[in-house]
Design a protein around this motif. Structure first.
Motif, short mmCIF file in Angstrom:
data_model
loop_
_atom_site.label_atom_id
_atom_site.label_comp_id
_atom_site.label_asym_id
_atom_site.label_seq_id
_atom_site.Cartn_x
_atom_site.Cartn_y
_atom_site.Cartn_z
N PHE A 85 -5.07 -1.34 5.23
CA PHE A 85 -5.49 -0.18 4.42
C PHE A 85 -7.01 -0.19 4.26
O PHE A 85 -7.61 -1.22 3.98
CB PHE A 85 -4.81 -0.24 3.05
CG PHE A 85 -5.34 0.75 2.06
CD1 PHE A 85 -5.07 2.11 2.19
CD2 PHE A 85 -6.12 0.33 0.98
CE1 PHE A 85 -5.57 3.03 1.28
CE2 PHE A 85 -6.61 1.24 0.06
CZ PHE A 85 -6.33 2.59 0.22
N TYR A 86 -7.66 0.99 4.45
CA TYR A 86 -9.10 1.15 4.32
C TYR A 86 -9.42 1.76 2.97
O TYR A 86 -8.86 2.80 2.60
CB TYR A 86 -9.63 2.05 5.44
CG TYR A 86 -9.39 1.52 6.82
CD1 TYR A 86 -10.32 0.71 7.45
CD2 TYR A 86 -8.21 1.83 7.51
CE1 TYR A 86 -10.10 0.22 8.72
CE2 TYR A 86 -7.98 1.34 8.78
CZ TYR A 86 -8.93 0.53 9.38
OH TYR A 86 -8.70 0.04 10.62
N CYS A 109 -4.66 -5.91 3.43
CA CYS A 109 -3.28 -5.81 3.91
C CYS A 109 -2.39 -5.28 2.79
O CYS A 109 -2.48 -5.75 1.64
CB CYS A 109 -2.78 -7.16 4.39
SG CYS A 109 -3.79 -7.90 5.70
N VAL A 110 -1.53 -4.34 3.13
CA VAL A 110 -0.62 -3.75 2.14
C VAL A 110 0.78 -3.68 2.71
O VAL A 110 0.99 -3.77 3.93
CB VAL A 110 -1.08 -2.33 1.73
CG1 VAL A 110 -2.43 -2.38 1.02
CG2 VAL A 110 -1.15 -1.41 2.94
N GLU A 111 1.74 -3.54 1.80
CA GLU A 111 3.14 -3.47 2.22
C GLU A 111 3.48 -2.08 2.76
O GLU A 111 4.18 -1.94 3.76
CB GLU A 111 4.04 -3.80 1.04
CG GLU A 111 5.51 -3.89 1.40
CD GLU A 111 6.36 -4.31 0.21
OE1 GLU A 111 7.60 -4.23 0.32
OE2 GLU A 111 5.79 -4.73 -0.82
N LYS A 135 -1.44 -1.89 -6.17
CA LYS A 135 -0.93 -2.39 -4.88
C LYS A 135 -1.97 -2.26 -3.78
O LYS A 135 -1.89 -2.94 -2.76
CB LYS A 135 0.33 -1.60 -4.48
CG LYS A 135 1.52 -1.83 -5.39
CD LYS A 135 2.71 -1.01 -4.92
CE LYS A 135 3.92 -1.22 -5.82
NZ LYS A 135 5.08 -0.41 -5.36
N PHE A 136 -2.96 -1.38 -4.01
CA PHE A 136 -4.01 -1.14 -3.02
C PHE A 136 -5.36 -1.66 -3.50
O PHE A 136 -6.41 -1.20 -3.05
CB PHE A 136 -4.09 0.36 -2.71
CG PHE A 136 -2.77 0.94 -2.29
CD1 PHE A 136 -2.31 0.78 -0.99
CD2 PHE A 136 -1.96 1.60 -3.21
CE1 PHE A 136 -1.08 1.30 -0.61
CE2 PHE A 136 -0.73 2.12 -2.83
CZ PHE A 136 -0.29 1.96 -1.53
N CYS A 170 -3.25 2.27 8.19
CA CYS A 170 -2.96 3.47 7.40
C CYS A 170 -4.00 4.55 7.69
O CYS A 170 -5.19 4.38 7.36
CB CYS A 170 -2.96 3.13 5.90
SG CYS A 170 -1.65 1.99 5.42
N PHE A 171 -3.55 5.64 8.30
CA PHE A 171 -4.40 6.78 8.60
C PHE A 171 -4.03 7.94 7.67
O PHE A 171 -2.85 8.13 7.36
CB PHE A 171 -4.24 7.23 10.05
CG PHE A 171 -4.85 6.31 11.05
CD1 PHE A 171 -6.17 6.46 11.45
CD2 PHE A 171 -4.11 5.27 11.58
CE1 PHE A 171 -6.73 5.61 12.37
CE2 PHE A 171 -4.66 4.41 12.51
CZ PHE A 171 -5.98 4.57 12.90
#
Length: 728
Positions: A85-86, A109-111, A135-136, A170-171
Motif C-alpha cells: 500500500f502506498y 504491507c497490508v492485508e 490498518k493502513f 494497491c492501485f
C-alpha cells in the motif's frame, strides 16, 4: 617436365582394404579445448554457487515495503499481509518508478486494499472508522495521539482512496463514467487537507502505467489459462509425439508412399486453412465493426478482438495462399529431384530400421537441454536478485541530503534527520557497490555465454552420436551382422571419451557467433530511437552477415562431426575433409541437401497442421461435441499456440534423426564412390538402388562431354557389378 597441379578440393579418398567403417583405434582430439571447456564448466558452477549464496528470488516474487521487508512471505509477521500500500500514490510521477519500488512515499504491507474514501481528520472523530484507518498506518499509532503528530511523523496517510489489488500492489480503482474519470464512482475526493480534488489528479501517478498494467493483466490471464488447460496441452503434445513416432515408423516401411501422402496432405491442410479463412471472412460481412482496419485498431491486449475483423482473416488467407503457391511451384520444379530424395529417405529408413534406438535418442537430448535451460534460468534469477537493499532520504521540503543513501537502523539519531526533520529513510531499490556488484553484469554475460556453449555442445553430441551409429550401419558389408550390438551407445561412448574437445571446439565457434548476434540485437534495441540511417543500415548489414555466418558454421559443424565420428580426427581436419568432400560432389549436395530438408520440413508442417487444427477446434469450442469438455479460457489462442510450438519442436526432434541419417549416409556414399569401384575386389557398400539413382542423377546434371565420359565409366563398371551379383 610440368608439375602436376594438385586438385583444388583435395585428393579423393583411396581404396583401403582395412577400412571397415568408424575407426575403433582412435585417440583424444582437441585436448586444449577440452581442458578449456572443463574449466569453463567449473567456473559456471562457481558462478551458480555464488549467485545462489547471494541471490534472493523473493525480491522478484514479493513486493518490498519501505523497511525492505517482503509482503506476504511465509513464516514472517507479514505472512498475512501480501499487498503493498502506498501512502500517497500521487507522488509516483512515473509508472516505472512505481513498479520498480522507487516511489518517494511510504510503502507498507497490508492485508487488504482500502475499499472506501476516508480522510484521517474525519476518521479520527469516529472510533470505528479510526480503527479501520489504523490498518493502513504504521505500528504504534494510538487513539490518544493527535492528527498533527500522526501526519508530522508520517505514521498514517492523509487519505484513503478505494483501491484494487494488482500485481500485489494497491492501485486506485479508477474508472470512467460519462467520459469523466472516477475513483470509487466519485469524480472528486478529499485529499486529507480539506481540499476537494478531481479524480483525474490520481492519474498523475499511474497515467503512463496503462500499457504496463494491461500487459501484466494479460500475463496474469495467460497464467490462469495455463492452469486451466495444462493437462489438455499435455495431451496435445502427447498426440503430437505419437503422430511423429507413427509417421517415422510408417516411413520405415512405406517411405515412398508416405512421402507422397505427406505432400498431398500438406497441400490439403493448407488448402483447408485457406477455405476456413475465407468462410470466416465472408461470415463477418455486414457485422458491426468488422470493417475496421488493423492500423486503425492498433495494439490490443485482448487478441480475440482481431478475430472479429475481416482484414485479419483476409491477411491469414493471403499468407496461406502464398505458402500454398510456393510449395506447389517447388514441387513442380523439383519433381525429378524429389524422386532422388525419396530414394535417399528410403535408404535412411532402412538404416533407422537397423538402429531403432536412434528414434528415442532425441528424448535424451531434450532432457540434457532442459537441464541446461533450467540451470541458466535459475542462475539468471539468482544473479538478478543478488543485490542489496538500498535506502535513500525522501523529504517534503528542500534538503541537502535528498536522495542520498541512508541507514534506517540509526537514521532517527543521525545528522541527516536533524538537518531535515521531515525527511524519512525509505527503501528505494536493490543495488550495491561492492566488487561483486560491480562485476554483476559480467557474471550475467558469462551465464548467457555458457548457456549457448552448453546448449550447442549438447546438440553437437547428439549429431556426432547419431552420425557414428548410422556410419556403422553404412560401412557394415553384411547388415546387420557386421554392426556393433548397440550402435548408438557405442557412438555415444566414443564421442564422450575421445571427442569432448572437438565437440567443445565446434560449439565454442558457434557460441561466439551467437553471442555477437545477441550483442547486435541489444545495440539495435538501444539505438531504436536514433535517426541515423547510416547506423541503422550498418547494424542491419552486420546482423545479416552474422546470421549467414551462423548458418554456414552450423552446416560445416554438422558435416565435420560426421567425419569425426567416422575417422576420429580433430575438428579442423574433419571440417576441411568434409568441406572438400562436399565440394567434390557439389552437384549432389545441391540436389539432395535442400530437397530432402524440404521434404522433411513438409513432414513437420503436416504434423503441426494436423495437431494445430485439432487444438483450434477443441479450445475454441467450434465443435459442439467438445463444447462442454473444453476449458473456459480468457484467450483460447494461448493453449493453441503452445500446442503448435510444442508440436513443431517434438516433430523437429524426431525428424532430426532422419535428417542426420540422410546427411551421414550421403557423406558415406560420396566416400564410397571414391574408395571403391563396384568390382568384386572393391565392392560398393551402398545398395544397388541408391547407386543407380544417384549415379544417374550425376550424369544428368553434368555437361554433355562429362556425361559421356561418366557413361563410359559406368559401362565399365556394369560387368564388375554383374560379376558380383553372379558371385552372390
Amino acid at each position: 617436365m610440368e608439375l602436376e597441379e594438385k586438385p583444388k578440393y583435395g585428393e579423393p579418398r583411396k581404396y583401403d582394404p582395412t577400412f571397415k567403417g568408424p575407426i575403433q583405434n582412435r585417440g583424444c582430439t582437441d585436448i586444449v579445448c577440452c581442458i578449456l571447456f572443463i574449466i569453463a564448466i567449473l567456473g559456471y558452477f562457481a558462478v551458480g554457487i555464488l549467485a545462489w549464496s547471494q541471490g534472493d528470488p523473493r525480491k522478484v516474487i514479493y513486493p518490498t515495503d519501505s523497511r525492505g521487508q517482503f509482503c506476504g512471505q511465509a513464516g514472517t509477521p507479514l505472512e498475512k499481509k501480501p499487498l503493498l500500500f502506498y501512502f500517497n500514490i500521487m507522488k509516483c510521477a512515473s509508472p516505472m518508478v512505481l513498479l520498480e519500488f522507487q516511489c518517494p512515499t511510504t510503502q507498507m504491507c497490508v492485508e487488504k486494499c482500502p475499499e472506501k474514501f476516508m480522510t484521517l481528520i474525519k476518521a479520527y472523530s469516529n472510533k470505528n472508522d479510526f480503527d479501520y484507518y489504523k490498518k493502513f498506518c504504521k505500528d504504534g499509532v494510538t487513539n490518544t495521539m493527535g492528527v498533527p503528530d500522526i501526519l508530522k511523523y508520517g505514521l498514517c496517510p492523509a487519505m484513503l482512496t478505494p483501491s484494487k489489488p494488482f500485481t500485489r500492489r494497491c492501485f486506485p480503482a479508477l474508472g470512467q463514467k460519462g467520459g469523466v474519470i472516477t475513483v470509487g464512482n466519485n469524480s472528486h475526493f478529499d485529499d486529507g487537507s480539506g481540499k476537494m480534488r478531481d479524480a483525474k489528479d490520481l492519474m498523475d501517478g499511474v497515467k503512463n502505467a496503462t500499457v504496463v498494467i494491461e500487459a501484466r493483466q494479460v500475463v496474469m490471464k495467460i497464467f490462469e489459462d495455463y492452469t486451466q488447460s495444462w493437462y489438455w496441452i499435455l495431451l496435445g503434445l502427447v498426440i503430437a509425439m505419437l503422430t511423429s513416432l507413427l509417421f517415422i515408423v510408417l516411413l520405415r516401411f512405406l517411405a515412398g508412399i508416405m512421402v507422397w501422402v505427406m505432400i498431398v496432405l500438406v497441400i490439403l491442410v493448407i488448402g483447408y486453412g485457406i477455405f476456413h479463412c475465407y468462410m470466416e471472412y465472408a461470415a463477418l460481412k455486414g457485422e458491426p465493426g468488422s470493417d475496421v482496419t488493423l492500423q486503425d485498431l492498433g495494439f490490443q491486449t485482448d487478441f480475440t478482438v482481431y478475430l472479429q475483423i475481416r482484414q485479419t482473416w483476409l491477411a491469414f488467407m493471403i499468407i496461406l495462399a502464398i505458402v500454398e503457391l510456393i510449395i506447389i511451384l517447388l514441387l513442380i520444379f523439383l519433381r525429378k529431384r524429389i524422386l532422388i530424395a525419396v530414394a535417399l529417405i528410403k535408404e535412411a529408413s532402412r538404416a533407422i530400421g537397423h538402429v531403432m534406438s536412434s528414434l528415442f535418442y532425441p528424448l535424451f537430448t531434450f532432457l540434457l537441454l532442459a537441464m541446461v535451460i533450467a540451470y541458466w534460468a535459475v542462475t539468471a534469477v539468482f544473479l538478478s536478485t543478488s543485490n542489496e537493499p538500498i535506502y535513500k532520504v525522501f523529504n517534503e521540503t528542500a534538503c541537502d541530503h535528498s536522495r542520498q543513501t541512508c541507514d534506517p537502523a540509526n537514521y532517527t539519531t543521525s545528522s541527516m534527520k536533524k538537518e531535515c526533520p521531515d525527511s524519512e529513510c525509505l527503501f528505494a531499490f536493490y543495488g550495491g557497490e561492492t566488487v561483486y556488484h560491480k562485476y554483476l553484469i559480467g557474471l550475467q554475460f558469462y551465464n548467457v555465454f555458457l548457456f549457448f556453449w552448453c546448449a550447442n555442445f549438447v546438440t553437437a553430441l547428439g549429431q556426432m552420436t547419431l552420425a557414428g551409429a548410422f556410419a556403422s550401419y553404412y560401412w557394415a558389408f553384411v547388415k546387420p551382422d557386421d554392426m556393433p550390438a548397440f550402435p548408438v551407445f557405442s557412438a555415444l561412448g566414443r564421442s564422450l571419451r575421445y571427442h569432448t574437445g572437438t565437440l567443445a571446439f565446434g560449439s565454442l565457434i558457434l557460441s561466439i557467433i551467437q553471442i555477437i548476434r545477441v550483442l547486435l540485437e541489444y545495440l539495435d534495441h538501444k539505438l531504436k530511437g536514433a535517426q541515423n540511417k547510416c547506423t541503422k543500415f550498418l547494424l542491419c548489414c552486420l546482423k545479416c552477415c552474422f546470421w549467414c555466418l551462423e548458418k554456414f558454421v552450423k552446416f560445416l559443424n554438422r558435416n565435420a562431426y560426421i567425419m569425426v565420428a567416422i575417422y576420429g580426427k580433430n575438428f579442423c581436419t574433419s571440417a576441411r575433409d568434409a568441406f572438400f568432400l562436399l565440394m567434390r560432389n557439389m552437384i549432389r549436395v545441391a540436389v539432395l541437401d535442400k530437397v530432402t530438408d524440404f521434404l522433411l520440413f513438409l513432414g513437420k508442417l503436416l504434423i503441426v497442421g494436423l495437431v494445430g487444427i485439432f487444438a483450434f477446434f477443441f479450445f475454441s469450442g467450434r465443435v459442439k461435441a467438445f463444447e462442454n469438455t473444453a476449458p473456459h479460457l480468457h484467450y483460447y489462442w494461448v493453449p493453441i499456440l503452445t500446442v503448435v510450438i510444442g508440436s513443431y519442436l517434438i516433430a523437429h526432434g524426431f525428424f532430426s534423426v532422419y535428417a542426420m541419417c540422410v546427411d551421414t549416409l550421403f557423406l558415406c556414399f560420396c566416400e564410397d564412390l571414391e574408395r571403391n569401384d563396384g568390382s568384386a575386389a572393391r565392392p560398393y557398400y551402398m545398395s544397388s538402388t541408391l547407386h543407380e539413382i544417384l549415379w544417374k542423377n550425376k550424369a544428368e546434371d553434368l555437361p554433355s562431354s562429362s556425361a559421356q565420359q561418366q557413361d563410359d565409366e559406368d559401362i565399365q563398371l556394369k560387368p564388375k557389378q554383374a560379376e558380383e551379383e553372379d558371385a552372390t
